[in-house]
Design an enzyme around this catalytic site. Sequence first.
Site, PDB file in Angstrom:
ATOM      1  N   GLU A  36      10.163  53.771  26.866  1.00  0.00           N
ATOM      2  CA  GLU A  36      11.573  53.405  26.980  1.00  0.00           C
ATOM      3  C   GLU A  36      12.450  54.158  25.979  1.00  0.00           C
ATOM      4  OE1 GLU A  36      12.033  48.968  27.798  1.00  0.00           O
ATOM      5  OE2 GLU A  36       9.941  49.075  27.174  1.00  0.00           O
ATOM      6  N   ARG A  41      18.057  38.373  25.868  1.00  0.00           N
ATOM      7  CA  ARG A  41      18.376  38.382  27.297  1.00  0.00           C
ATOM      8  C   ARG A  41      17.182  37.812  28.041  1.00  0.00           C
ATOM      9  NH1 ARG A  41      17.301  43.441  29.205  1.00  0.00           N
ATOM     10  NH2 ARG A  41      15.481  42.525  30.221  1.00  0.00           N
ATOM     11  N   GLU A  50      10.837  36.543  32.041  1.00  0.00           N
ATOM     12  CA  GLU A  50      10.521  37.092  30.728  1.00  0.00           C
ATOM     13  C   GLU A  50      11.790  37.140  29.884  1.00  0.00           C
ATOM     14  OE1 GLU A  50      10.241  41.773  31.127  1.00  0.00           O
ATOM     15  OE2 GLU A  50       9.167  40.802  32.775  1.00  0.00           O
ATOM     16  N   ASN A 107      13.841  39.305  26.538  1.00  0.00           N
ATOM     17  CA  ASN A 107      13.941  40.564  25.806  1.00  0.00           C
ATOM     18  C   ASN A 107      14.658  40.316  24.492  1.00  0.00           C
ATOM     19  OD1 ASN A 107      14.952  43.258  25.000  1.00  0.00           O
ATOM     20  ND2 ASN A 107      14.110  43.893  26.971  1.00  0.00           N
ATOM     21  N   GLY A 139      18.878  45.947  26.544  1.00  0.00           N
ATOM     22  CA  GLY A 139      19.515  47.238  26.773  1.00  0.00           C
ATOM     23  C   GLY A 139      21.021  47.148  26.583  1.00  0.00           C
ATOM     24  N   TYR A 199      18.590  52.068  35.568  1.00  0.00           N
ATOM     25  CA  TYR A 199      19.295  53.000  34.689  1.00  0.00           C
ATOM     26  C   TYR A 199      19.966  54.163  35.401  1.00  0.00           C
ATOM     27  CZ  TYR A 199      16.608  50.284  31.381  1.00  0.00           C
ATOM     28  OH  TYR A 199      16.065  49.246  30.669  1.00  0.00           O
ATOM     29  N   SER A 244      11.476  47.444  31.049  1.00  0.00           N
ATOM     30  CA  SER A 244      12.047  48.464  31.930  1.00  0.00           C
ATOM     31  C   SER A 244      11.259  48.649  33.221  1.00  0.00           C
ATOM     32  CB  SER A 244      12.166  49.820  31.205  1.00  0.00           C
ATOM     33  OG  SER A 244      13.161  49.753  30.205  1.00  0.00           O
ATOM     34  N   ASP A 263      15.416  36.964  31.657  1.00  0.00           N
ATOM     35  CA  ASP A 263      15.380  37.316  33.077  1.00  0.00           C
ATOM     36  C   ASP A 263      14.871  36.115  33.865  1.00  0.00           C
ATOM     37  OD1 ASP A 263      16.213  39.834  32.344  1.00  0.00           O
ATOM     38  OD2 ASP A 263      14.190  40.664  32.291  1.00  0.00           O
TER      39      ASP A 263
END
Length: 316
Positions: free
Chosen positions: A17, A262, A277, A279, A283, A223, A153, A264
């Site tokens: 990443e 963050r 999951e 983070n 990002g 992305y 990612s 998900d």
Amino acid sequence: MADLNRVLVLAGGLSPEHEVSVRSGRRVAEALRRLGVEVQTCDVGPGLLGTMSADPPQVVFPVLHGTSGEDGAIREVLELSGVPYVGARPDACRVAYAKPIAKTLVAERGVAVPRGLALPKSLFHDLGAPAVLERIVAMLGLPLFVKPDQGGSAFGAAAVNDASELPSALVGCFAYSDTALIEQQVKGTEIAVGVLDLGDGPVALPAVEIVPDGGVYDYAARYTAGRTEFFSPARLSEEVARAAADAAVTVHRTLGLRDVSRTDLIVDGSGRVYFLEVNVSPGMTGTSTLPLAVESAGMDFAVVCRELAHRALLRG
């Protein structure tokens, strides 16, 4: 109150990443500079500790994704160096980065999680892959979702709609980790919920709905501009939106996270919210969901970055 003048943004790293981290770091640095903060950017390497010793920053803002950036390792070094930094402490990072462990802890707090199991690569060799695969499908059914037990990612992640697809999905997964997390695939609306704590406790940002072109939210969809359509706030009922926000804050608190995270999630057809999951270093690129959520909440991304850094400075 201490003034924030100098921030070191850590971006890059050695994980797959790397490029995403560089883009995230560039955006954070530009945002802070816009508010008059002196910013230095640095990658992780042999010169990092020397750079921090020769010209000590007030605060380090890690925007590192993947191994080292999210597993707590770099933050351990920052702790040893006595430098204040944005984000969760190393122990919390380790727990959040290990998806099966995070999933277990979150489920104990009442948040729904997809049924699944975590299996090491060696087990398929030792017991014979065909027999293990047969039992996985018999227990979990189809469709399934396979992903590395660590990382982000969408590297090594794949949907499995037919039993014949499971072996190749596992091969792809094991290219990024020695352990695979295999879960029942929950069909529904995929959302990301950012959580910020600017001093008054963790607060959920508006959920961002993710609608990838082609239906798969893979690396390219994440992305590449135009490959995914985002709705912020997500097109959810008030009740479901509240449940998603509560779930994200519960995850943040349960795992002992700090400053920003963050989560998900996916909402099934009945409106039930499932944890996928979390983070600890979201990002920050132009196609990342956290900045979209910040904007949706009527907040200035640059001001949020400055407040996160300033909060770290006050802790230090």
